[in-house]
Design an enzyme around this catalytic site. Structure first.
Site, PDB file in Angstrom:
ATOM      1  N   TYR A  19       0.820  -1.212   0.000  1.00 26.45           N
ATOM      2  CA  TYR A  19       0.000   0.000   0.000  1.00 26.45           C
ATOM      3  C   TYR A  19       0.855   1.262   0.000  1.00 26.45           C
ATOM      4  CZ  TYR A  19      -4.618  -2.041   0.681  1.00 26.45           C
ATOM      5  OH  TYR A  19      -5.807  -2.698   0.512  1.00 26.45           O
ATOM      6  N   ASP A  26      -6.333  -7.277   3.751  1.00 24.80           N
ATOM      7  CA  ASP A  26      -7.453  -6.651   3.060  1.00 24.80           C
ATOM      8  C   ASP A  26      -8.329  -7.730   2.433  1.00 24.80           C
ATOM      9  OD1 ASP A  26      -8.949  -4.505   1.912  1.00 24.80           O
ATOM     10  OD2 ASP A  26      -7.913  -4.851   0.015  1.00 24.80           O
ATOM     11  N   ASP A  75     -12.125  -9.481   3.881  1.00 23.79           N
ATOM     12  CA  ASP A  75     -13.353  -9.494   3.078  1.00 23.79           C
ATOM     13  C   ASP A  75     -13.921 -10.911   2.978  1.00 23.79           C
ATOM     14  OD1 ASP A  75     -13.394  -6.753   2.594  1.00 23.79           O
ATOM     15  OD2 ASP A  75     -13.777  -6.996   0.448  1.00 23.79           O
TER      16      ASP A  75
END
Ligand code: IPM
Ligand code: MG
Length: 370
Positions: A143, A251, A255
């Site tokens: 990121y 991440d 989910d």
């Protein structure tokens, strides 16, 4: 009287303001019924901030965030901002908050409420009673890694570049948070990476092992490759207690884990910074779901992830575990009573709006407090 606590509220875009409105309702309730007063400032973030300031969060807002005890964050983004630069798009506001507040540990619980076990895409027996905590590294990895960008090649092609990079201390500090939390749970940590193909993954495994051997040998540590972890989460999710992993895998895996719980609309998260001398941590609390532009402004949003994020704020920032328990119990009771927003609606249940859900929670708290 409890001393005032500085809270910055950033509702953001889409359904963010609607779900945050229901937290306002809760804060008012706490103020009246339990004499817990927060000193609340509200400001813009995401697309809303971009429209006003040309940036996804202004420097002034960042200053307020840096001087707050906790930040409550709604959601950001929407199709109208899909084609603007990475540095100003709504997500950049969230990423700046994470980076500048040094919120390196992201706690994402995946809990399956009994009342919602049938709403999961998995069978009830696989998810009923599920309680997994994903600890995601949040300020490093791909990121933020450099170099990054899109460059033109001499032959007319283009090349997109991102860099996965982790240092010893970045890995150790997030592992410490995971081990520490495991001690208050089932005492098991599974560290997840791709050491079979990535050097940063190999370092991750070595450093997780180091922290375990040197500081937390009383906690059980196992290792898993990230692809396998994705598969195991769907095959047999209850094998996990705490999962610790990097920014990108975290991440994705969070989910995946969210679907086990029946709805993305149900999951809260906390992002914590390093402890200062007095033992306090900077912190931001946000639902895992996004801004859901397709249902924004229609009163259809599920405020329970935002409300549970508020409960996490009570627990982790203000040491108000008892009040957090009250809120979490109210959520369970309201679900048991069959009240549902659209995203978790099932046959025979009562469909209600975002606002009615907030009202149901405070009514439930009234009952508990009576
Ligand atoms: C999340 C989101 C964010 C992320 C986006 C909005 C930048 O997906 O919090 O999981 O990728 O971290
Ligand atoms: Mg995500």
């Amino acid at each position: 009287m409890v001393a005032n606590k500085k809270v910055l509220m950033l509702p953001g875009d889409g359904i963010g303001p609607e779900v945050m409105g229901e937290v306002r309702r809760l804060i008012d309730w706490m103020d009246k019924r339990r004499s817990v007063t927060f000193d609340v400032t509200e400001d813009l973030v995401g697309g809303a901030a971009y429209e006003k300031h040309g940036a996804a969060i202004s420097d002034d807002t960042m200053d307020v965030a840096l001087n707050s005890d906790a930040v409550l964050f709604g959601a950001v983004g929407g199709p109208q901002w899909d084609n603007i630069g990475f540095d100003v798009r709504p997500e950049a506001g969230l990423l700046r908050l994470r980076k500048d507040l040094d919120l390196f540990a992201n706690l994402r619980p995946a809990i399956c409420f009994d009342a919602l076990a049938d709403a999961s895409s998995l069978k009830r027996e696989l998810v009923g009673g599920l309680d997994v905590l994903i600890v995601r590294e949040l300020t490093g990895g791909v990121y933020f890694g450099e170099p990054r960008g899109i460059e033109d090649l001499p032959d007319g092609q283009r090349r997109g570049i991102n860099t996965q990079v982790y240092t010893t201390e970045e890995i150790r500090r997030v592992c410490r948070v995971a081990f520490d939390l495991a001690k208050k749970r089932d005492n098991r940590v599974c560290s997840v990476e791709k050491m079979n193909v990535m050097e940063s993954g190999l370092l991750w495994r070595e450093e997780a092992t180091w922290v375990h051997e040197n500081e937390f040998s009383e906690v059980e540590l196992s290792h898993m490759l990230a692809d396998n972890c994705g598969m195991q989460l769907v095959r047999n999710p209850k094998q996990f207690d705490v999962i610790v992993t990097d920014n990108l895998f975290g991440d994705m895996l969070s989910d995946v884990a969210s679907m086990l719980s029946g709805s993305l609309g149900m999951l809260p998260s906390a992002s914590l910074g390093p402890e200062d001398e007095s033992g306090r941590r900077r912190a931001l609390y946000e639902p895992v779901h996004g801004s859901a532009p397709d249902i924004a402004g229609q009163g259809k949003a599920n405020p329970l992830a935002m409300i549970q994020s508020y409960a996490m704020m009570l627990r982790y920032s203000f040491d108000m575990g008892e009040d957090a328990d009250l809120v979490e119990q109210a959520v369970r009771n309201v679900l048991d009573a069959g009240l549902r927003t659209g995203d978790i609606m099932q046959d025979g249940m009562t469909l209600i709006s975002c606002e009615q859900m907030g009202e149901a929670i405070t009514a439930e708290l009234d009952k508990q407090a009576a």
